[in-house]
Write an enzyme that holds these catalytic residues in place. Structure first.
Site, PDB file in Angstrom:
ATOM      1  CB  CYS A  83       1.868   2.665   0.744  1.00  0.00           C
ATOM      2  SG  CYS A  83       0.153   2.112   1.404  1.00  0.00           S
ATOM      3  CB  CYS A 141      -0.800   1.229  -1.255  1.00  0.00           C
ATOM      4  SG  CYS A 141      -1.346   1.652   0.119  1.00  0.00           S
ATOM      5  CG  ASP A 142       1.998   0.284  -3.772  1.00  0.00           C
ATOM      6  OD1 ASP A 142       1.210   0.081  -4.453  1.00  0.00           O
ATOM      7  OD2 ASP A 142       2.645   1.499  -3.758  1.00  0.00           O
TER       8      ASP A 142
END
Length: 319
Positions: free
Chosen positions: A134, A137-138
């Site tokens: 992701c 997300c990261d």
């Protein structure tokens, strides 16, 4: 055979939020945790984009807090994975781990979607330590670093383009000579100065120094030559698989297998069955959107149970 007003299948932000809301509504939900209690966030280290945590929060810690909050209001959690269901009549029948049978007046499905993985050496061991599925997300953790995106579809192009906001260099690795992505997505990626391509190369091994990712080993499909691409992170972007196999075609699914919901609700094609989280969301796949959809499913289920009284099932259950 145990009967419940409401059963929730799956945890993670969607299932836990649904459990919190329905438990507070005195529905005493029974929640089956599935194969991966807590969902994908239990594989994540620090979560910085979930509202309310100024300094971030560890993924497992966030999920454990949600679970405890649901338990505080009376939700009951049980290990086990739904292996089949009968949604043809109420109460619905849910079989867990092939041999435990339950019935419920309403059902919330929050079984999520699993990122497709490469299945190569080092991949699973380095999840959360440089391997991710992701970018949203990261990506922030890879500011001014080199990253690799494995994949050739629209998702891979989108992930790579997003990562250029942070990374100093993004390398797209694809096992074929041609990308599967739409032309507009390909053109956007190729026009980005930070993105380079390694085509017709199969990913073979995620490299590390023992604690974090240092690169990716690939093999040239034409020559058989192996080479190592240095990088600080590897993003796997080859798609997701919604966890809906156990439904046996009893709910309307889209062409990929995600549960279809009605309009802006959590209602499915079967009255009394509701879906939330990544099992019905192929677009956003974020913890906060999953939690929001869990709230919707809980409220929809509560309203359904209030408006659709059920008869005494004791005769059926004792048969």
């Amino acid at each position: 055979m145990e009967h419940r007003k409401l059963i929730i299948l799956g945890t993670g932000p969607a299932g836990y939020t649904a459990a919190i809301y329905t438990a507070r509504a005195n529905l005493e939900p029974l929640v089956f945790e599935g194969e991966e209690p807590g969902g994908q966030l239990t594989l994540t280290t620090e979560v910085e984009n979930f509202p309310g945590f100024v300094d971030g929060v560890m993924g497992p810690e966030l999920m454990e807090s949600m679970k405890k909050q649901a338990e505080k209001f009376g939700a009951v959690f049980a290990r086990g994975k739904a292996t089949s269901v009968d949604l043809s009549k109420r109460p619905f029948t849910i079989t867990v781990d092939k041999d435990r049978v339950y019935t419920a007046d309403a059902l919330i499905i929050a079984t999520g979607a699993s990122a497709k993985m490469l299945g190569i050496e080092g991949e699973s061991e380095l999840i959360g330590r440089g391997v991710s599925t992701c970018a949203t997300c990261d990506g922030f953790f890879f500011r001014n670093k080199r990253v690799i995106v494995v994949g050739g579809g629209d998702s891979a192009m989108e992930e790579a383009t997003f990562l250029t906001k942070f990374a100093s260099e993004v390398t797209i690795v694809h096992r074929r000579n041609e990308l599967r992505a739409s032309k507009v997505m390909q053109d956007r990626a190729r026009a980005n100065e930070k993105i380079r391509f390694v085509m017709n190369a199969t990913s073979e091994k995620v490299l590390s120094d023992g604690s974090k990712v240092t690169g990716l080993q690939v093999v040239d499909n034409e020559t058989g030559e192996r080479k190592q691409i240095e990088a600080d992170g590897v993003f796997v972007a080859i798609g997701h698989r919604p966890n809906t196999e156990f439904l046996g075609g009893q709910l309307e699914l889209d062409s990929v297998g995600y549960i279809v919901t009605k309009g802006n609700t959590s209602e499915t094609s079967v009255a009394g069955v509701f879906a939330c989280g990544d099992v019905m969301d192929s677009r956003y796949r974020q913890a906060i959107t999953a939690a929001g959809s869990g709230c919707k499913a809980a409220m929809d289920a509560e309203k359904f149970l209030e408006g659709h009284a059920v008869e005494d099932w004791s005769v059926t259950l004792n048969a």
